[in-house]
Design a protein around this motif. Sequence first.
Motif, PDB file in Angstrom:
ATOM      1  N   SER A  20       0.839  -1.199   0.000  1.00  0.00           N
ATOM      2  CA  SER A  20       0.000   0.000   0.000  1.00  0.00           C
ATOM      3  C   SER A  20       0.873   1.248   0.000  1.00  0.00           C
ATOM      4  N   LEU A  21       0.251   2.385  -0.283  1.00  0.00           N
ATOM      5  CA  LEU A  21       0.986   3.645  -0.246  1.00  0.00           C
ATOM      6  C   LEU A  21       1.453   3.939   1.179  1.00  0.00           C
ATOM      7  N   GLY A  22       0.609   3.613   2.154  1.00  0.00           N
ATOM      8  CA  GLY A  22       1.023   3.783   3.543  1.00  0.00           C
ATOM      9  C   GLY A  22       2.219   2.920   3.886  1.00  0.00           C
ATOM     10  N   GLY A  23       2.258   1.709   3.331  1.00  0.00           N
ATOM     11  CA  GLY A  23       3.413   0.844   3.541  1.00  0.00           C
ATOM     12  C   GLY A  23       4.665   1.411   2.908  1.00  0.00           C
ATOM     13  N   ASN A  24       4.515   2.020   1.728  1.00  0.00           N
ATOM     14  CA  ASN A  24       5.647   2.698   1.087  1.00  0.00           C
ATOM     15  C   ASN A  24       6.210   3.784   1.983  1.00  0.00           C
ATOM     16  N   VAL A  25       5.310   4.558   2.596  1.00  0.00           N
ATOM     17  CA  VAL A  25       5.742   5.634   3.490  1.00  0.00           C
ATOM     18  C   VAL A  25       6.444   5.052   4.716  1.00  0.00           C
ATOM     19  N   ASN A  26       5.866   4.012   5.293  1.00  0.00           N
ATOM     20  CA  ASN A  26       6.438   3.419   6.507  1.00  0.00           C
ATOM     21  C   ASN A  26       7.847   2.885   6.285  1.00  0.00           C
ATOM     22  N   THR A  27       8.119   2.374   5.083  1.00  0.00           N
ATOM     23  CA  THR A  27       9.424   1.765   4.810  1.00  0.00           C
ATOM     24  C   THR A  27      10.333   2.645   3.959  1.00  0.00           C
ATOM     25  N   ASN A  28       9.827   3.817   3.543  1.00  0.00           N
ATOM     26  CA  ASN A  28      10.574   4.678   2.621  1.00  0.00           C
ATOM     27  C   ASN A  28      10.999   3.875   1.393  1.00  0.00           C
ATOM     28  N   ALA A  29      10.035   3.201   0.782  1.00  0.00           N
ATOM     29  CA  ALA A  29      10.309   2.297  -0.333  1.00  0.00           C
ATOM     30  C   ALA A  29      10.939   3.037  -1.509  1.00  0.00           C
ATOM     31  N   GLY A  30      11.771   2.311  -2.242  1.00  0.00           N
ATOM     32  CA  GLY A  30      12.433   2.898  -3.403  1.00  0.00           C
ATOM     33  C   GLY A  30      12.245   2.057  -4.648  1.00  0.00           C
ATOM     34  N   GLY A  31      12.885   0.897  -4.683  1.00  0.00           N
ATOM     35  CA  GLY A  31      12.761   0.015  -5.833  1.00  0.00           C
ATOM     36  C   GLY A  31      13.795   0.296  -6.907  1.00  0.00           C
ATOM     37  N   MET A  32      13.613  -0.369  -8.054  1.00  0.00           N
ATOM     38  CA  MET A  32      14.622  -0.346  -9.108  1.00  0.00           C
ATOM     39  C   MET A  32      14.749   1.001  -9.813  1.00  0.00           C
ATOM     40  N   ARG A  33      13.748   1.862  -9.717  1.00  0.00           N
ATOM     41  CA  ARG A  33      13.804   3.148 -10.415  1.00  0.00           C
ATOM     42  C   ARG A  33      14.327   4.286  -9.536  1.00  0.00           C
ATOM     43  N   ALA A  34      14.822   3.949  -8.359  1.00  0.00           N
ATOM     44  CA  ALA A  34      15.318   4.985  -7.447  1.00  0.00           C
ATOM     45  C   ALA A  34      16.538   5.706  -8.001  1.00  0.00           C
ATOM     46  N   VAL A  35      17.249   5.084  -8.945  1.00  0.00           N
ATOM     47  CA  VAL A  35      18.460   5.698  -9.488  1.00  0.00           C
ATOM     48  C   VAL A  35      18.166   7.057 -10.110  1.00  0.00           C
ATOM     49  N   ARG A  36      16.974   7.235 -10.656  1.00  0.00           N
ATOM     50  CA  ARG A  36      16.602   8.531 -11.230  1.00  0.00           C
ATOM     51  C   ARG A  36      15.562   9.263 -10.390  1.00  0.00           C
ATOM     52  N   HIS A  37      14.583   8.529  -9.907  1.00  0.00           N
ATOM     53  CA  HIS A  37      13.424   9.168  -9.298  1.00  0.00           C
ATOM     54  C   HIS A  37      13.486   9.255  -7.774  1.00  0.00           C
ATOM     55  N   GLY A  38      14.507   8.646  -7.178  1.00  0.00           N
ATOM     56  CA  GLY A  38      14.607   8.706  -5.732  1.00  0.00           C
ATOM     57  C   GLY A  38      13.666   7.725  -5.049  1.00  0.00           C
ATOM     58  N   VAL A  39      13.507   7.906  -3.749  1.00  0.00           N
ATOM     59  CA  VAL A  39      12.681   7.008  -2.946  1.00  0.00           C
ATOM     60  C   VAL A  39      11.438   7.754  -2.473  1.00  0.00           C
ATOM     61  N   THR A  40      10.629   7.088  -1.671  1.00  0.00           N
ATOM     62  CA  THR A  40       9.336   7.647  -1.281  1.00  0.00           C
ATOM     63  C   THR A  40       9.447   9.036  -0.669  1.00  0.00           C
ATOM     64  N   ARG A  41      10.422   9.250   0.214  1.00  0.00           N
ATOM     65  CA  ARG A  41      10.505  10.529   0.920  1.00  0.00           C
ATOM     66  C   ARG A  41      10.712  11.720  -0.018  1.00  0.00           C
ATOM     67  N   HIS A  42      11.208  11.475  -1.219  1.00  0.00           N
ATOM     68  CA  HIS A  42      11.416  12.560  -2.175  1.00  0.00           C
ATOM     69  C   HIS A  42      10.114  13.012  -2.837  1.00  0.00           C
ATOM     70  N   HIS A  43       9.028  12.279  -2.620  1.00  0.00           N
ATOM     71  CA  HIS A  43       7.776  12.575  -3.319  1.00  0.00           C
ATOM     72  C   HIS A  43       6.593  12.777  -2.377  1.00  0.00           C
ATOM     73  N   VAL A  44       6.842  12.753  -1.079  1.00  0.00           N
ATOM     74  CA  VAL A  44       5.776  12.968  -0.096  1.00  0.00           C
ATOM     75  C   VAL A  44       5.917  14.366   0.482  1.00  0.00           C
ATOM     76  N   ILE A  45       4.852  15.164   0.396  1.00  0.00           N
ATOM     77  CA  ILE A  45       4.906  16.532   0.917  1.00  0.00           C
ATOM     78  C   ILE A  45       3.965  16.748   2.096  1.00  0.00           C
ATOM     79  N   GLY A  46       3.185  15.739   2.433  1.00  0.00           N
ATOM     80  CA  GLY A  46       2.298  15.886   3.583  1.00  0.00           C
ATOM     81  C   GLY A  46       1.721  14.555   4.015  1.00  0.00           C
ATOM     82  N   LEU A  47       1.373  14.463   5.298  1.00  0.00           N
ATOM     83  CA  LEU A  47       0.803  13.235   5.848  1.00  0.00           C
ATOM     84  C   LEU A  47      -0.332  13.557   6.814  1.00  0.00           C
ATOM     85  N   GLU A  48      -1.264  12.626   6.906  1.00  0.00           N
ATOM     86  CA  GLU A  48      -2.188  12.583   8.035  1.00  0.00           C
ATOM     87  C   GLU A  48      -1.894  11.288   8.762  1.00  0.00           C
TER      88      GLU A  48
END
Length: 224
Positions: A20-48
């Motif tokens: 889930s997206l919440g799971g991505n946030v919890n683990t700061n998921a990245g994956g194989m495309r992180a080399v260009r696009h970074g990981v989750t924290r680079h694309h999250v600007i707000g949380l509830e």
Amino acid sequence: DILRPHALRYPVHPGELSGSLGGNVNTNAGGMRAVRHGVTRHHVIGLEVVLIDGTVVRTGGPVVKLSSGYDLTQLLIGSEGTLALVTEVTLRLSPAFAHSATVLVPFATLEEVTRVVPSIVASGLEPSMTEYIDLVTMRAMTDAASLELGVSPDVAGATTAYLVVVLETRTGAQLERDLEDLARMLEDAGALDTYVLAGGVAQRLIEARERMFVGGQGGRRRRH
């Protein structure tokens, strides 16, 4: 699918696609495309989030810059649920690329792969993915997925390591130029050949790589 009509996307591509997206946030998921696009924290600007006492807290917001006080958004990302339960995520989306190519590159040695990857990343081509696949894993992937990659028998017999490079561009002309530059770089690095995979084959190869990663993770967890 929701973003496609708007020519937008969330570029993080975690290996566990069922997460889930919440799971991505919890683990700061990245994956194989992180080399260009970074990981989750680079694309999250707000949380509830909900704290352990039931308090609902909002952090960040739909703005480009928020520099007042502590950055609670970044503190919570990667905390693996130890600080709060994520209930809503505000994302920074990116324009979708109209053109892409997946390049399969066989090498005779692992050393050649490890030497060329930093050169590709530093070249200005901005690959979305540079993924090393060893010979044993590649055989297991292609057998399990019944994949035919088009590698000639002579080249396959001399190969001990593969590199998968994904390029994404806004125009077809730029993609052609990037492919030519990449091919020259790979040839200079000792690549045995260069194969631009057809779209369907490319997608199946990436999916097979993701399944191998998830399967390996599951195996390690079971042994513990």
